[in-house]
Structure formats: structure tokens, C-alpha cells
Design a protein around this motif. Sequence first.
Motif, PDB file in Angstrom:
ATOM      1  N   UNK A   1      48.564  31.075  46.455  1.00 25.08           N
ATOM      2  CA  UNK A   1      48.029  32.313  47.032  1.00 25.08           C
ATOM      3  C   UNK A   1      46.505  32.335  46.919  1.00 25.08           C
ATOM      4  N   UNK A   2      45.865  32.910  47.909  1.00 24.08           N
ATOM      5  CA  UNK A   2      44.404  32.974  47.928  1.00 24.08           C
ATOM      6  C   UNK A   2      43.901  34.237  47.223  1.00 24.08           C
ATOM      7  N   UNK A   3      42.587  34.246  46.949  1.00 23.24           N
ATOM      8  CA  UNK A   3      41.950  35.375  46.275  1.00 23.24           C
ATOM      9  C   UNK A   3      40.680  35.769  47.016  1.00 23.24           C
ATOM     10  N   UNK A   4      40.471  37.053  47.126  1.00 21.48           N
ATOM     11  CA  UNK A   4      39.208  37.602  47.624  1.00 21.48           C
ATOM     12  C   UNK A   4      38.526  38.313  46.463  1.00 21.48           C
ATOM     13  N   UNK A   5      37.302  37.904  46.150  1.00 14.75           N
ATOM     14  CA  UNK A   5      36.509  38.576  45.120  1.00 14.75           C
ATOM     15  C   UNK A   5      35.465  39.432  45.823  1.00 14.75           C
ATOM     16  N   UNK A   6      35.559  40.728  45.611  1.00 15.72           N
ATOM     17  CA  UNK A   6      34.669  41.687  46.257  1.00 15.72           C
ATOM     18  C   UNK A   6      33.666  42.202  45.229  1.00 15.72           C
ATOM     19  N   UNK A   7      32.385  42.060  45.526  1.00 18.52           N
ATOM     20  CA  UNK A   7      31.323  42.520  44.629  1.00 18.52           C
ATOM     21  C   UNK A   7      30.574  43.657  45.305  1.00 18.52           C
ATOM     22  N   UNK A   8      30.767  44.860  44.793  1.00 14.94           N
ATOM     23  CA  UNK A   8      30.088  46.031  45.337  1.00 14.94           C
ATOM     24  C   UNK A   8      28.666  46.096  44.799  1.00 14.94           C
TER      25      UNK A   8
END
Length: 444
Positions: free
Chosen positions: A114-121
Motif C-alpha cells: 500500500x502507498x502512503x501520502x505524507x501531507x505537510x501543512x
Amino acid sequence: MSSSLSLPLEDPESVDPPAPDAPLAERLRPRSLDEVIGQQHLLGPGKPLRSAFERGRLHSMILWGPPGVGKTTLARLVAGAFDAQFIAISAVLGGVKDIRDAVERAQAVQAQGRRTVVFVDEVHRFNKSQQDAFLPHVESGLFTFIGATTENPSFEVNSALLSRATVHVLKPLSEADLRTLLERARTLLAAAPMSEAATARLIGYADGDARRLLNAYENLVEMAGDAAELDEPLLERSLGEQLRRYDKGGEQFYDTISALHKAVRGSDPDAALYWFVRMLDGGVDPRYAARRLVRMAVEDIGLADPRALRLALDAAETYERLGSPEGELALAEAVVYLAVAAKSNAVYTAYKSARAFVAADGTRPVPLHLRNAPTKLMKALDYGKGYRYAHDEEGAFAAGESYWPEDLPGPPAFYRPAPRGLEIRIGEKLEELRRLNEAAKKPR
């Protein structure tokens, strides 16, 4: 992948619908691309982000835009559409430990395919070393990086990270977008209808920010109770002093800005400070005031005091570093300096005159002696022939040399230095250079 565009988010942390007592903005957060309001330049048919969704191509990106335009929502939709784990990090509260944790979580699900999205606000608030920590994992494909920022990524995001991400610019929501959002909110809350006057004022107050609009509307509905209509008096009581005194987007908003600009131009520091504080007291975003101060520096002061532009830019940067209320003192300092600085609109006037002249004139060829000659063919065609290198001339000035198109009558004089501040000396220098030019043209 086109069928996934209307699917709900798949991430376990966000698939459940928000609780009934969650903020209105959260309850109305889009669950699919088709529910997104605005940003059609990115999400419309054939546009960059929609095409990426439809082709199934997940890529790292920087989402650049003002607050409340859907940066976090788009990041979540990306993760959901690709059945990727979604990890959110706040650059204000987080640090290297959070990045390490994200790497470990991404490695754990990668083993499961499974893939991952890392979101940095607010990624611009991470320093260089923190931003660099993402690079090896973005390059290896461990996770897809999505950064959100309200600041120009060219200045605030490391070039190495920026080169590995596509920058997508998000725009403030239009009036039509905000009206659509208001209708969705009214339907969800089963609220009373809203008068046109109140609607217009609320949309002006929101200033393209969906979150601001929904928070204000939710407060208004709660205050209204069983009222048959949500009107202006109710809106004023709900938003309080801020709406009454400032009326964001209304006539008073622009009148106050105009008064500040004219006080600075008129060299009255006390009046300028008064209008600046009135703006802050009324709820203006200090960043907006900072942008206006930069404009005043270039439009009304110019080369009479070139330090004014640098001081205005420094004040804007200081505010970004310190925030409110400490950073507002730096803006106040800029207001006073701009007001007392020598004034000149000579460059502003020259620029407008040059634009008007070029628009009306034809496209004249560049004279051969001013053309660059990087190849033998160009040299054979006399490109650059006869050009006089100013640094080899007396006083580093090639007296009598012309830098205009050969068939241009005149030539025009766009820039006329004002007899104030540094432009006094600039004017004296230009007058001396003109004298040398005239002397060089006389037969010997």
C-alpha cells in the motif's frame, strides 16, 4: 481510475463521516472531487490534477494558495482516490520526530503493498534541514509528498524538494463559489433563508476563504434561533465589532486603505499610523497591509529613497517571522518611514509612459551593434560590430553611444528624476551624461 473520482476517501482515519457536533467546515468537507467547489483550473476536465487522478499517476506536489481554499481537502482526496495511507504533519507543531514516525508508518504499509501520502501543512515553516529530511524518501518512492503553503514556494521551499514536486497554485474562491457553498451549508443545517444584503456582506467578509465563511455562517445560524430570515442586523450581532467597523470587501475597507496610502504619500506619519491601526483594529490581514506598504514604497517614493522598498520588504518578512501582535510593530515602523521619506513617482510615471509608448509603437529591430554574437555566423553578419564596451571608456561611459533602435525619432525621455532625496543627485548625474553625449556628437 475515472470511477474512483466519486468514491469516498479510503483512509481508515478519514472514512467515517464527521460527528454531528463537528464544525460545519468539517461536515461539509468534500468526500470526492465532484464535490469540490472552485479550483476548476486544476480540477476541470483535462486539467492537471483531474488528469493525474484519471490516469492513476500519483505525484509529489506543493499546493500553494491562501487560507481556506481546499489545500488539505485536495491532499486527503489524493490519498483516498489512490487507496493510500494519509499521514498529516503540521510544520507549526511538528519536527524531525514526526518525520521519522511518518517514515516508519510508510515502511510498514509498503510491506503490505500500500502507498502512503505524507501531507505537510504550512511546509514553509519547516527549516532547511527538516525539509531535506523528506528528500531520500521522496526519491525512493517510499511515500508521496504533498506540502501546503500560503507563501511563495520559490522562496520558502528548498530547491531540492521543489524540483521533485509539482507546484499547483490554488485560487481564492469566487463569489459564485461561496454562494454555492452557502447553499450547501443552509441545506445541511436546515437554516432560515438569508437576505441578499446579508449574503453579500458575509461573502465580502469571507474574502475567498471557505473556512472563514462557514465558521461565520455557523455562528450566525446558532445566534438566529427561530428567526424567519438571516438579515444584516443578525449578521452584525453575530460577527460583532469586526464586521460593523471594517466591512471586509465593502466600501469602508477600500476607503480606509485609500486614506492610509494618501497619508503616506502626503508625508503625515501620525495620520498614516492612525489609518494603519484602524485597519488592524478592523480585522485586516496584516499581510495585506504589508503588500500595500511595498506598493507605496515603489509607487510614491521610488529612487528618491531606495531604502524605503528594502525596509518595507524587511517589515513584511519580520511579520511572517513573528506573527501578531509583535510583527505588527515592524509594519508600523515601515508606515512611519514611508511617510517621512522623500517622495517621487518618477519611476512609476516613467514605467507607465514606456508601456504606453511601446504599445503604440511598432516592433523595431535591435541595432546590429547591440546584438549578441555567440556564433561565427552571427559575427559574420556583423552582430555586435562597433559596440563600445563602457568599462573600457573614460569614466566607464561611452559618450555618444546610442542604445535606441536606429529609426526611432526623438528618442523619448521617460524618466525625469524628482528634485527630492537621492533623485537630486541622480538628476545631476543624468544631466552630466547628456552633456558628454552632446559633446561627443559635435565635430572635432
